[in-house]
Design an enzyme around this catalytic site. Structure first.
Site, mmCIF file in Angstrom:
data_model
loop_
_atom_site.group_PDB
_atom_site.id
_atom_site.type_symbol
_atom_site.label_atom_id
_atom_site.label_comp_id
_atom_site.label_asym_id
_atom_site.label_seq_id
_atom_site.Cartn_x
_atom_site.Cartn_y
_atom_site.Cartn_z
ATOM 1 N N TRP A 327 0.835 -1.201 0.000
ATOM 2 C CA TRP A 327 0.000 0.000 0.000
ATOM 3 C C TRP A 327 0.879 1.264 0.000
ATOM 4 C CZ3 TRP A 327 -0.902 -3.895 3.783
ATOM 5 C CH2 TRP A 327 -1.908 -4.797 3.429
ATOM 6 N N GLU A 441 4.330 -14.641 17.253
ATOM 7 C CA GLU A 441 4.318 -15.782 16.347
ATOM 8 C C GLU A 441 4.513 -15.301 14.924
ATOM 9 O OE1 GLU A 441 0.149 -15.480 15.118
ATOM 10 O OE2 GLU A 441 1.691 -13.934 15.464
ATOM 11 N N GLU A 444 3.300 -12.011 13.618
ATOM 12 C CA GLU A 444 3.982 -10.833 14.158
ATOM 13 C C GLU A 444 3.078 -9.916 14.973
ATOM 14 O OE1 GLU A 444 7.672 -9.969 11.566
ATOM 15 O OE2 GLU A 444 5.953 -9.486 10.301
#
Length: 694
Positions: A327, A441, A444
């Site tokens: 983006w 994990e 993130e």
């Protein structure tokens, strides 16, 4: 009356006459941005001499990286077309776009843009000079109807990973720019008939000038105040003109200028031939496309080349996650240094390295491991969440799977020597003493007990034990196996809920905060996902327990959990089944489709379809359908996205996140090789033998 007529004629003449001036007004210009993360093509030479990468999207050039794969220097480069009186077209907005590989065995992309008004066609073919930091764009401009037209190059540099701070000038018939120790020079094989440097959004901006006046009326020879620089040049064209545009880079304007000039002097034919030969040689050096890719062989070759293209040429073995900024068109680019995805995550690097092993390029995988050891490894054995190429951390957290994967990679590469063991032992110690809970994990966003992280930790400790034995360290080997066995025995106690509301049977949670999956504690979901009972949030990370050899594919807890994720996070698209990361995810475009800027709606991830294909193969089923679904999500340039749309007319096609995601390309390649091999080539046999007897 005559006097009034004379004054009118004089006024018209004054307006039509270009104004030549030294200093452009309007500094520093409006705020800058990058471009959409949806790339349709990426390219670079196979040489390490040419430290230049290009990306394509929206029918034009997007970010160009120099001198490292983590340093974007260009927002975009495109053409403007005008008849001089009634219209001025911006190429990306006023044409329909087609993209393809001009050569199926090299990253030689071609864009064909046809004007929506039917007046012209622009055909562009891209290579980088294998000997120099130059992007060459072979351009054919055709007038299709309606008479003569004018063609302009509109260049928006963002040198040194920032869009605010560039200065520029006309010199030697080129447009030159610089910011610190990065400089560029734009030149043409035909020369230019008009040149100007100005500031975006101001009266000196070439886009503004051309849009308002249908001609480059203001020709500023310099823009000396640092700002958001825009440079514009007119190219002499007739009704059918072919020329070569060169964008050269260097540490100074003089170096950039000589680089661009040398590439033009060498000529398109010689440079493109050399570029393509490098890629041909590379494809010939790795394994031929496996039989599983019948009908999608081009996608396979493109994925193999795209993975290689993500390796840096200064920090060898450093593969960035993506040559994109997700983006980016909604991301402010005024100051240095936006990371985007052009950073190195140990996890993504592991995925790419295992794909390189699968295709027979173990040299690249060994370089990746050496990079991890020599640049990212910390004295305590841990690894940062991610880094710039020189090892400078970008984000600040710790993920235990990223500490584990380098150990597994070392084992997979057969690196049993003492020097390698000296590198992996601190990491094994770190995992065994700081796990099994992880601060984050693989998504993130949350900490605790994660099935996917546990799978990596357990597999890593088993691999470390084997390497310890090979290095005459039996005490360490015994300890690592003891910890691995203990954690494996407790995985379900920590992460498998039997009181969750998503099914009448048990299933794996995405993550549990404290290792009690039945206490219903609150899980705060990032990116606007809200607060949820942790028992109601699921992902497919538990499949790593199978992929890494920790559990059997037919384990009833695995199969029961698959029923839940298929009910909650699977979407059937025209391409096939694709999954969300997890339910309630907020990492994606907003509900109305605007770019993600912090809160959004999570979309579908093709890489998860590949992981499901590896699971299917582990059960003895044929996973070819998953491979073909992944291929169907690729765009016309063969780039597999991070995310695809989950609804609407574009369902199953890429969003503005990160395309390509090198992890997704690697997953596709590895699944293809595994299908032909009849087994998951990534699964560490030492782990599978210990826990499955196979």
């Amino acid at each position: 009356m005559r006097r009034c007529l004379l004054l009118a004629v004089m006024l018209i003449a004054a307006l039509a006459t270009p104004a030549y001036a030294a200093g452009a007004p309007g500094a520093p210009g409006i705020a800058s941005a990058w471009t959409s993360g949806a790339k349709e093509g990426v390219g670079t030479s196979t040489t390490t001499t040419s430290k230049l990468w290009y990306t394509l999207g929206q029918g034009i050039v997007n970010e160009v990286y120099y001198p490292q794969a983590d340093t974007p220097d260009v927002q975009d480069l495109q053409y403007m077309v005008s008849d001089g009186t009634s219209f001025t077209d911006e190429e990306k907005a006023a044409t329909t776009h087609q993209v393809s590989l001009a050569d199926p065995n090299s990253l030689t992309y071609q864009q064909v843009n046809t004007a929506t008004n039917g007046r012209y066609r622009i055909t562009k073919t891209y290579v980088t000079d294998p000997a120099r930091a130059t992007l060459l764009i072979r351009t054919r401009f055709q007038v299709l109807t309606g008479g003569a037209l004018k063609l302009f190059a509109l260049y928006n540099p963002s040198l040194g990973n920032s869009g605010m701070g560039d200065t520029g000038a006309t010199a030697n018939g080129q447009l030159q720019a610089s910011d610190g120790n990065v400089a560029s020079a734009l030149a043409s094989s035909t020369g230019f008939t008009a040149l100007s440097s100005g500031y975006s959004g101001s009266s000196s901006d070439g886009w503004q000038d051309l849009t308002q006046h249908r001609a480059l009326t203001n020709q500023y020879t310099s823009a000396d105040t640092p700002g958001n620089l825009v440079q514009t040049a007119q190219i002499p064209v007739g009704t059918d003109t072919t020329f070569t545009l060169a964008l050269g880079f260097g540490t100074s304007r003089a170096e950039a200028s000589s680089t661009a000039t040398a590439s033009l002097t060498s000529g398109w034919a010689a440079v493109s031939s050399s570029y393509q030969a490098g890629w041909h040689n590379y494809l010939n050096s790795v394994a031929a496309p496996p039989s599983s890719t019948t009908g999608i062989t081009q996608q396979y070759k493109t994925a193999v080349m795209t993975i290689k293209a993500h390796e840096d040429k200064t920090y060898r073995g450093a593969f960035v996650a993506s040559l994109s900024i997700p983006w980016g068109d909604a991301q402010n680019a005024d100051s240095c240094c936006a990371a985007g995805y052009h950073a190195v995550w140990a996890r993504d690097l592991y995925q790419m390295a295992t794909a390189e092993i699968a295709v027979g390029d173990s040299a690249a995988a060994n370089r990746a491991l050496d990079y991890l050891f020599n640049v990212q490894l910390r004295p305590d054995g841990s690894y940062p969440q991610n880094t710039r190429l020189d090892g400078t951390p970008v984000f600040g957290s710790l993920q235990m799977d990223e500490v584990s994967f380098p150990i597994i990679l070392a084992w997979q590469l057969g690196r049993r020597d003492a020097a390698t063991y000296a590198k992996i032992k601190p990491s094994a110690e770190f995992v065994s003493h700081h796990g099994p809970s992880t601060p984050q994990e693989r998504w993130e966003e949350a900490g605790g007990f994660s099935p996917s992280t546990l799978a990596a930790e357990i597999a890593a400790l088993v691999c470390a034990a084997d390497l310890a034995t090979a290095n005459n360290d039996p005490g360490a080997a015994s300890y690592y196996l003891q910890v691995a066995d203990s954690w494996r025995a407790q995985v379900d106690n920590w992460t498998y809920t039997t009181t969750g509301s998503l099914a009448s049977h048990g299933y794996y949670e995405r993550i549990d905060d404290n290792g009690n999956p039945n206490d219903g504690h609150n899980l705060g979901i990032a990116n606007g996902g809200g607060n949820r009972d942790e028992r109601t949030v699921v992902d497919m990370g538990f499949l790593d327990l199978v992929r890494l050899g920790v559990k059997r594919a037919d384990d009833p807890h695995i199969t029961d959990s698959l029923k839940v994720v298929d009910a909650k996070i699977r979407v059937t698209t025209p391409a096939g089944d694709i999954w969300y990361r997890y339910n309630h995810d907020g990492y994606g475009e907003t509900a109305d489709g605007r770019p993600y800027t912090g809160v959004g709606v999570g979309r579908l991830w093709p890489v998860l379809t590949g992981e499901r294909g590896e699971y299917a193969l582990a059960t003895g089923a044929l996973g070819t359908g998953y491979l073909r679904t992944m291929a169907a999500t690729a765009n016309a340039g063969g780039q597999i996205p991070e995310q695809v749309w989950d609804r609407g007319t574009a369902i199953g096609t890429g969003t503005g996140s990160a395309t390509p995601l090198a992890w997704a390309q690697a997953q596709f390649v590895r699944l293809a090789v595994s299908l032909s091999a009849g087994k998951n080539v990534e699964t560490p046999s030492v782990v599978a033998q210990r826990y499955q007897g196979s």
